[in-house]
Scaffold this motif. Sequence first.
Motif, short mmCIF file in Angstrom:
data_model
loop_
_atom_site.label_atom_id
_atom_site.label_comp_id
_atom_site.label_asym_id
_atom_site.label_seq_id
_atom_site.Cartn_x
_atom_site.Cartn_y
_atom_site.Cartn_z
N MET A 161 -4.25 4.81 -11.84
CA MET A 161 -3.26 5.60 -11.11
C MET A 161 -2.67 4.88 -9.90
O MET A 161 -2.21 5.52 -8.97
CB MET A 161 -3.88 6.93 -10.69
CG MET A 161 -4.17 7.81 -11.88
SD MET A 161 -4.85 9.43 -11.51
CE MET A 161 -3.99 9.94 -10.07
N TYR A 162 -2.64 3.55 -9.90
CA TYR A 162 -2.08 2.84 -8.75
C TYR A 162 -0.59 3.14 -8.57
O TYR A 162 -0.11 3.20 -7.44
CB TYR A 162 -2.34 1.33 -8.85
CG TYR A 162 -1.74 0.65 -10.05
CD1 TYR A 162 -0.50 0.05 -9.97
CD2 TYR A 162 -2.43 0.61 -11.26
CE1 TYR A 162 0.05 -0.57 -11.08
CE2 TYR A 162 -1.88 -0.01 -12.36
CZ TYR A 162 -0.64 -0.60 -12.28
OH TYR A 162 -0.09 -1.20 -13.36
N ARG A 163 0.14 3.38 -9.66
CA ARG A 163 1.57 3.73 -9.53
C ARG A 163 1.73 5.05 -8.77
O ARG A 163 2.59 5.18 -7.91
CB ARG A 163 2.23 3.83 -10.90
CG ARG A 163 2.47 2.49 -11.55
CD ARG A 163 3.16 2.65 -12.92
NE ARG A 163 3.54 1.38 -13.46
CZ ARG A 163 2.76 0.64 -14.24
NH1 ARG A 163 1.56 1.05 -14.56
NH2 ARG A 163 3.19 -0.51 -14.70
N GLU A 164 0.91 6.02 -9.13
CA GLU A 164 0.97 7.32 -8.46
C GLU A 164 0.51 7.21 -7.00
O GLU A 164 1.05 7.88 -6.12
CB GLU A 164 0.11 8.34 -9.21
CG GLU A 164 0.65 8.73 -10.57
CD GLU A 164 0.35 7.73 -11.68
OE1 GLU A 164 0.81 7.95 -12.80
OE2 GLU A 164 -0.34 6.72 -11.42
N GLN A 165 -0.49 6.38 -6.74
CA GLN A 165 -1.02 6.26 -5.39
C GLN A 165 -0.06 5.53 -4.45
O GLN A 165 0.01 5.86 -3.27
CB GLN A 165 -2.37 5.53 -5.42
CG GLN A 165 -3.45 6.32 -6.10
CD GLN A 165 -4.73 5.52 -6.29
OE1 GLN A 165 -4.73 4.30 -6.34
NE2 GLN A 165 -5.85 6.23 -6.42
N ILE A 166 0.69 4.56 -4.93
CA ILE A 166 1.55 3.77 -4.06
C ILE A 166 2.87 4.47 -3.76
O ILE A 166 3.55 4.15 -2.78
CB ILE A 166 1.80 2.35 -4.65
CG1 ILE A 166 2.34 1.38 -3.59
CG2 ILE A 166 2.75 2.42 -5.83
CD1 ILE A 166 1.39 1.06 -2.48
N ARG A 167 3.23 5.46 -4.53
CA ARG A 167 4.56 6.06 -4.34
C ARG A 167 4.68 6.90 -3.07
O ARG A 167 5.78 7.27 -2.69
CB ARG A 167 4.98 6.86 -5.57
CG ARG A 167 4.22 8.12 -5.79
CD ARG A 167 4.75 8.84 -6.99
NE ARG A 167 4.10 10.14 -7.06
CZ ARG A 167 4.02 10.86 -8.13
NH1 ARG A 167 4.58 10.43 -9.24
NH2 ARG A 167 3.41 12.02 -8.11
#
Length: 133
Positions: free
Chosen positions: A28-34
């Motif tokens: 979930m790095y995409r969700e966390q960085i947004r």
Amino acid sequence: SFPVASYIVYALQHTPKRVHLVSGFGGMYREQIRSVKKGDVVIAISFAPYGKETQYCLRVAHHLQAKTLVITDSQLSPLSRYATTQLYVKEGSAFAFRSLTSTICLCQALFIALAYKLELNVEESKDTGGYDD
């Protein structure tokens, strides 16, 4: 680099600043960085062979106009392209295992410098809210 990132997040949570670890758990790095926005600072730590997730998060942070501090091993690192500030660390290794000792020391020094700048008064013993450690 995950142990170093966890350490710096732990230290930074002793400040009044909003701090999050982009762990990538569950992919979930995409969700966390947004949630990064202009005015934020993203610290990216990666060494050869340079994690693709870290590179992605750094590109997103750059695109969202956050400042970026890159801790890496070379000026030729792909992370350097998106760095507002770069710090280089040469780590010892044995059998493809990187020691991370120098990187931890660098992060400790960065935190101490920030603590002085913020004039933090961190006491060793604080009320734990009724919970025993």
